[in-house]
Structures are given as C-alpha cells and as structure tokens.
Design a protein around this motif. Structure first.
Motif, PDB file in Angstrom:
ATOM      1  N   SER A   1       1.008  -1.417  -0.015  1.00 28.36           N
ATOM      2  CA  SER A   1       0.039  -0.071  -0.118  1.00 28.36           C
ATOM      3  C   SER A   1       0.687   1.408   0.139  1.00 28.36           C
ATOM      4  O   SER A   1       1.980   1.054   0.317  1.00 28.36           O
ATOM      5  N   ALA A   2       0.231   2.083  -0.292  1.00 28.80           N
ATOM      6  CA  ALA A   2       0.936   3.749  -0.294  1.00 28.80           C
ATOM      7  C   ALA A   2       1.676   3.866   0.996  1.00 28.80           C
ATOM      8  O   ALA A   2       2.625   4.329   1.169  1.00 28.80           O
ATOM      9  N   LYS A   3       0.827   3.574   2.201  1.00 25.06           N
ATOM     10  CA  LYS A   3       1.448   3.839   3.543  1.00 25.06           C
ATOM     11  C   LYS A   3       2.523   2.802   3.638  1.00 25.06           C
ATOM     12  O   LYS A   3       3.596   3.278   4.244  1.00 25.06           O
ATOM     13  N   GLU A   4       2.587   1.639   3.479  1.00 24.99           N
ATOM     14  CA  GLU A   4       3.743   0.551   3.474  1.00 24.99           C
ATOM     15  C   GLU A   4       4.991   1.172   2.816  1.00 24.99           C
ATOM     16  O   GLU A   4       5.844   1.037   3.246  1.00 24.99           O
ATOM     17  N   ARG A   5       4.650   1.622   1.640  1.00 27.72           N
ATOM     18  CA  ARG A   5       5.935   1.997   0.683  1.00 27.72           C
ATOM     19  C   ARG A   5       6.463   3.451   1.278  1.00 27.72           C
ATOM     20  O   ARG A   5       7.589   3.558   1.305  1.00 27.72           O
ATOM     21  N   ALA A   6       5.679   4.330   1.836  1.00 29.17           N
ATOM     22  CA  ALA A   6       6.106   5.642   2.280  1.00 29.17           C
ATOM     23  C   ALA A   6       6.988   5.064   3.707  1.00 29.17           C
ATOM     24  O   ALA A   6       8.037   5.730   4.021  1.00 29.17           O
ATOM     25  N   LYS A   7       6.614   4.057   4.476  1.00 32.89           N
ATOM     26  CA  LYS A   7       7.344   3.510   5.532  1.00 32.89           C
ATOM     27  C   LYS A   7       8.739   3.174   5.047  1.00 32.89           C
ATOM     28  O   LYS A   7       9.705   3.505   5.837  1.00 32.89           O
TER      29      LYS A   7
ATOM     30  N   THR B   1      10.325   4.039   2.428  1.00 31.17           N
ATOM     31  CA  THR B   1      11.029   5.210   1.983  1.00 31.17           C
ATOM     32  C   THR B   1      11.624   6.072   3.289  1.00 31.17           C
ATOM     33  O   THR B   1      12.783   6.537   3.057  1.00 31.17           O
ATOM     34  N   GLN B   2      10.998   5.914   4.291  1.00 33.50           N
ATOM     35  CA  GLN B   2      11.458   6.750   5.317  1.00 33.50           C
ATOM     36  C   GLN B   2      12.532   6.165   5.799  1.00 33.50           C
ATOM     37  O   GLN B   2      13.489   6.748   6.590  1.00 33.50           O
TER      38      GLN B   2
END
Length: 345
Positions: free
Chosen positions: A198-204, A206-207
């Motif tokens: 998900s977008a949230k998982e990919r953002a994590k 990336t962080q």
C-alpha cells in the motif's frame, strides 16, 4: 571526536531508486520473472522478502563481475596469441618462399636435392638425423630447414592455444548471460513485491531509507589514522562518492556495486585490485579483529565473502550496500551482515 558530514544527498526512496536498477530489469526480464513465481507474501513480510532478493542479487552480482573480469582477461590473451601466430606465420611464409625457390632451381637442374627431400619427408627430424644426409647438405640448408620446422610447430602451438582460449571465452560469456538474467530476475521480483504494498507501507520503507541516509551524513568516524598511505588515498576517493547510487555490475565513477566502489577507489590511489569481493578478501594482509582495523582497510562481510566496503573508523563501514541504496556510512553492527575479516592493502 570528529564528526564526518557530507552534502545532503538526493532523496532516495527504496522503491523509486529501482528506476536505476530494478525497473530496467523488469523490462529486460519479464519472461524470466513470470516463469519463476514470486515468494508467498503470506509466509513473511514483504520487506524481508525484498531484502532477501536484494542480498541474492548482490551475491550474483559478484559472480557476474568475476566472470566479466575473466572475459576481459581472456579476450586480451586471445588477441596476443592471435597476433603472435600471425607474425610467426609471416616469417614462416618468407622462409617457405626461400626454400621453394631453391627447390625450383634444383628441379630444373635434374631433380630434388636431399635438402628438398627433407622438407617433403613425413618425419623430417628423423631424416635430418641421418649422418649420411648431414654430410650431403650445406650448413645453410640445414639451418633453414631446421628453422622452418621449429617455426611450423610454434605457429601450430599458438593457434591451438588461441583456439582453447576462445572456447573458454565463449563459455565465460555464456556464464555472464546467465548471471545477468538471474540478477535481473531477482530485481524484477523485488519490484513486483514492492508494487503489492500500500502507499502507506511504501512510504514507511522510503522513510527508513531516508533515515539511513541522514544517519550516514551524521556518522561519527572518530579520528583514527589510516595504517597505510595507499589505504588512506583509496578511502579519500571512496568518501567522494558518498550519495552515489548502487547499480549492479557498476564500477564508477557515478554508480557502484560493493566491490566496484572498492576497486575504483584503490585505482584512484594507483593500486590495482581484483574486481570481486571474494578476490579482494585475499588481496592483502588479513586483519582478523575488528578492533585492529584502521580507516581505509577493506572489510569483508557475509560468510560467502560476497560483500566488501571500507572500514571508516569508530565501528562504521563505508560501502555501496544494496539495490535501491546509496554509497553511505553505516554502523557495522547494524548492517545485518556478519563480519568475516579485514584486509590491509
């Protein structure tokens, strides 16, 4: 304690950085990837699977780099052998023409002399050993004919060696192709897995990569001196590459895999290192204890010796760690790779 800082790197996302590596692999290896099913995301976390695929890709990259180096060496050897054979053949042709002229003169005068019979003999060495024949031949005839036989054998030897090397070169190039396909397939599968998040998982993710880059910029390297001037010069060159992307099979100056960084850096210091981490592991004086390492020493990681970087001081490694990452400083303890030994060049 001195603190090392570098210019702020370009933003590097775990997924988006794959435009340099895995995105190209998707296009080139779609058939390979579809034929080999993705790992089951339900068995373990996607990130863990991606990390494993990246580790396998970097291991295969070292084998690819070794085969590429071997192919380059074989190509040079083949060229030398072929050039030598060509030059020897020219000299042989000149000698043959001279002997042929003598044969023609003798034939016009009534037949072939023993020297020409020698040339046509099925066993010239045995023929030449006959004492009665030696008495009949002139010294120059014997010398020319002996030279002819020697050069004939040398030309054949050079051609045989070149043919053997060419076969080995073809096999090595085939191995290169297999390793390339393997690497591209693993990177493509990693990208497919990342695309399932998900977008949230990919953002994590990336962080996490951004945090690793920020930690690199703040790395405290201490103030230890290098143990050798060559190591110091190579380490200085490597430090100038911080922030450059990992690309499999790359050896600089704008992108690197792990051994590509170390070999490039030592080349800037005037030292020629083998291309792979396994070969670099035996390139100098082995240092078995982490506590005895000094900045600029190579540090060999993983039990199969498939990763290498520079000891940077204060428990830090400077390396090109994996696809999707940049050349950076990291804590050896937090790298997730077991330390094997160091190498001082």
């Amino acid at each position: 304690m001195a603190t090392h800082r570098r210019p702020k790197p370009q933003r590097n996302a775990y997924g988006t950085m794959l435009t340099v590596t895995a995105t190209a692999a998707v296009a080139l290896s779609a058939q390979s990837a579809s034929a080999d099913p993705l790992p089951d995301p339900n068995k373990k976390g996607v990130k863990a699977q991606v990390d494993r695929l990246y580790e396998e890709a970097t291991q295969a990259t070292e084998k690819y780099s070794g085969a590429k180096e071997k192919a380059g060496t074989l190509q040079k050897e083949v060229e030398v052998l072929q050039d030598t054979a060509a030059r020897k053949q020219e000299a042989l042709n000149e000698l043959r023409n001279r002997i042929g002229g003598i044969a023609a003169d003798q034939y016009r005068s009534g037949g072939l002399a023993p020297s020409m019979q020698l040339l046509l003999s099925s066993d010239p060495d045995a023929y030449l050993d006959q004492a009665t024949l030696a008495d009949q031949l002139g010294a120059r005839d014997v010398s020319d004919l002996q030279k002819f036989q020697v050069q004939q054998r040398e030309v054949q030897q050079q051609r045989t060696q070149a043919a053997t090397k060419l076969t080995e070169l073809r096999d090595t190039r085939a191995e290169l192709g297999r390793k390339k396909t393997e690497i591209q397939g693993k990177l493509a599968k990693a990208q497919q897995l990342l695309n399932t998040l998900s977008a949230k998982e990919r953002a994590k993710i990336t962080q996490e990569e951004d945090r690793a880059n920020r930690d690199s910029a703040r790395a405290d390297l201490g103030n230890e001196a290098s143990a050798s001037s060559r190591g110091a010069a190579a380490f200085a060159a490597a430090k100038s590459r911080v922030g450059m992307p990992y690309v499999w099979g790359a050896s600089g100056p704008g992108s690197f895999d792990c051994s590509g960084l170390t070999s490039w850096a030592f080349k800037q210091a005037g030292v020629s290192l083998p291309r792979t981490s396994q070969d670099q592991a035996n390139a100098g004086t082995r240092i078995n204890s982490l506590g005895d390492l000094r900045p600029g020493d190579l540090i060999i990681m993983r039990t199969d010796l498939s990763h290498v970087g520079f000891y940077a001081g204060n428990g830090q490694i400077l390396h090109s760690p994996k696809p999707g990452a940049q050349v950076r400083y990291e804590s050896i303890a937090r790298s997730g790779m077991p330390f094997m030994w160091g190498v001082r060049i």
